[in-house]
Design a protein around this motif. Structure first.
Motif, short mmCIF file in Angstrom:
data_model
loop_
_atom_site.label_atom_id
_atom_site.label_comp_id
_atom_site.label_asym_id
_atom_site.label_seq_id
_atom_site.Cartn_x
_atom_site.Cartn_y
_atom_site.Cartn_z
N ARG A 1 0.85 -1.18 0.00
CA ARG A 1 0.00 0.00 0.00
C ARG A 1 0.89 1.24 0.00
N VAL A 2 0.37 2.32 -0.55
CA VAL A 2 1.15 3.55 -0.74
C VAL A 2 0.65 4.62 0.23
N VAL A 3 1.60 5.23 0.93
CA VAL A 3 1.32 6.30 1.89
C VAL A 3 2.08 7.54 1.46
N ALA A 4 1.43 8.71 1.54
CA ALA A 4 2.09 9.98 1.21
C ALA A 4 1.39 11.11 1.94
N GLY A 5 2.07 12.24 2.04
CA GLY A 5 1.48 13.43 2.62
C GLY A 5 0.29 13.90 1.79
N ALA A 6 -0.80 14.26 2.45
CA ALA A 6 -2.04 14.58 1.75
C ALA A 6 -1.88 15.66 0.67
N PRO A 7 -1.17 16.77 0.92
CA PRO A 7 -1.08 17.79 -0.12
C PRO A 7 -0.30 17.36 -1.36
N ASP A 8 0.49 16.29 -1.27
CA ASP A 8 1.27 15.81 -2.41
C ASP A 8 0.66 14.59 -3.07
N ALA A 9 -0.40 14.02 -2.50
CA ALA A 9 -0.90 12.72 -2.95
C ALA A 9 -1.37 12.75 -4.40
N ALA A 10 -2.14 13.76 -4.77
CA ALA A 10 -2.67 13.82 -6.14
C ALA A 10 -1.55 13.93 -7.16
N ALA A 11 -0.53 14.72 -6.86
CA ALA A 11 0.59 14.87 -7.79
C ALA A 11 1.36 13.56 -7.95
N ILE A 12 1.53 12.83 -6.86
CA ILE A 12 2.23 11.54 -6.93
C ILE A 12 1.47 10.58 -7.82
N THR A 13 0.15 10.52 -7.66
CA THR A 13 -0.67 9.65 -8.51
C THR A 13 -0.62 10.09 -9.96
N GLU A 14 -0.68 11.40 -10.20
CA GLU A 14 -0.62 11.90 -11.57
C GLU A 14 0.69 11.55 -12.24
N GLN A 15 1.78 11.62 -11.50
CA GLN A 15 3.10 11.38 -12.07
C GLN A 15 3.42 9.90 -12.24
N THR A 16 2.87 9.07 -11.38
CA THR A 16 3.25 7.65 -11.38
C THR A 16 2.16 6.71 -11.88
N GLY A 17 0.92 7.17 -11.87
CA GLY A 17 -0.19 6.29 -12.19
C GLY A 17 -0.57 5.37 -11.04
N VAL A 18 0.00 5.59 -9.87
CA VAL A 18 -0.25 4.74 -8.71
C VAL A 18 -1.12 5.49 -7.71
N ALA A 19 -2.21 4.86 -7.29
CA ALA A 19 -3.08 5.48 -6.31
C ALA A 19 -2.40 5.53 -4.94
N VAL A 20 -2.56 6.64 -4.25
CA VAL A 20 -2.12 6.73 -2.85
C VAL A 20 -3.24 6.15 -1.99
N ASP A 21 -2.94 5.06 -1.30
CA ASP A 21 -3.94 4.38 -0.49
C ASP A 21 -4.27 5.15 0.78
N ARG A 22 -3.30 5.85 1.30
CA ARG A 22 -3.52 6.58 2.55
C ARG A 22 -2.78 7.91 2.50
N ALA A 23 -3.52 8.99 2.55
CA ALA A 23 -2.94 10.33 2.59
C ALA A 23 -2.86 10.75 4.05
#
Length: 223
Positions: free
Chosen positions: A94-116
């Motif tokens: 599962r993928v964890v990231a800081g909430a304000p960066d989560a959408a950008a990470i998904t946009e850049q990688t194609g991977v959903a952030v499971d927990r912001a």
């Protein structure tokens, strides 16, 4: 051999054994020399990776047959998540990231952030608990992870928000620098002891005690 935190791309991991947690540090991409950290709970064997930065061919053998429960991406910059899609596809982590960066990470990688996550949230790796510390400035959603070792000193993974010698790059944005130096000062240096060992996103490690005398110099120079 004792842990030093000095690693090179293509070289072996440097491993640190705590009572409850095993820390393996590797560097990937010779040009960018990103650090990746595999944390293994010594009680349960569960594993967590801090930044799937690059080179799945390095990271997946490091994970090995024990599997990977979680990947924490410290921030949205491209050099910290180039292997995220392949590592997640291979491990089901599962993928964890800081909430304000989560959408950008998904946009850049194609991977959903499971927990912001945000300030004060916790992430577990087996029986070990890591506290999320939000450190805006390098990016809006940059996070650090704190493991307060009950049998030793605190351990802190800082991404690109804190390095030996200064805070992370704010790309000439004076307001972002002021925000980052304030967050690092209040949330890290004002709270944690000198013995806190920190592990940055590039290069060697340091302690808060070694860096604390230079905070005023960093503020004055503005980077």
């Amino acid at each position: 051999m004792s842990y030093t935190g000095e690693v090179t791309s293509g070289g072996p991991p440097d491993v640190r054994e705590l009572t409850g947690l095993r820390i393996a540090k590797v560097a990937v991409d010779e040009q960018m020399s990103n650090n990746c950290y595999l944390l293994t709970c010594r009680e349960t064997g569960e594993q967590l990776l801090v930044d799937a930065a690059d080179e799945p061919s390095t990271l997946l053998p490091l994970v090995g047959d024990a599997g990977l429960a979680t990947v924490v991406t410290t921030h949205q910059h491209w050099d910290h998540h180039r292997a995220l899609a392949e590592v997640v596809a291979a491990t089901g982590a599962r993928v964890v990231a800081g909430a304000p960066d989560a959408a950008a990470i998904t946009e850049q990688t194609g991977v959903a952030v499971d927990r912001a996550v945000g300030q004060g949230d916790t992430v577990t790796v087996g029986a070990c608990t890591l506290e999320v510390i939000a450190l805006a400035g390098h990016t809006p959603g940059s996070i650090a992870l704190l493991y307060d070792d009950p049998d030793g000193h605190p351990h802190l993974w800082t991404g690109d928000s804190l390095f030996p010698g200064g805070v992370g790059n704010t790309f000439g944005d004076a307001a972002a620098f002021r925000q980052l130096i304030e967050e690092v000062s209040v949330k890290l240096f004002d709270r944690l002891p000198d013995s806190t060992w920190f592990y940055p996103g590039h290069g060697g490690d340091s302690t808060l005690g070694a860096e604390r005398p230079r905070l005023g110099e960093w503020r004055e120079r503005g980077w």
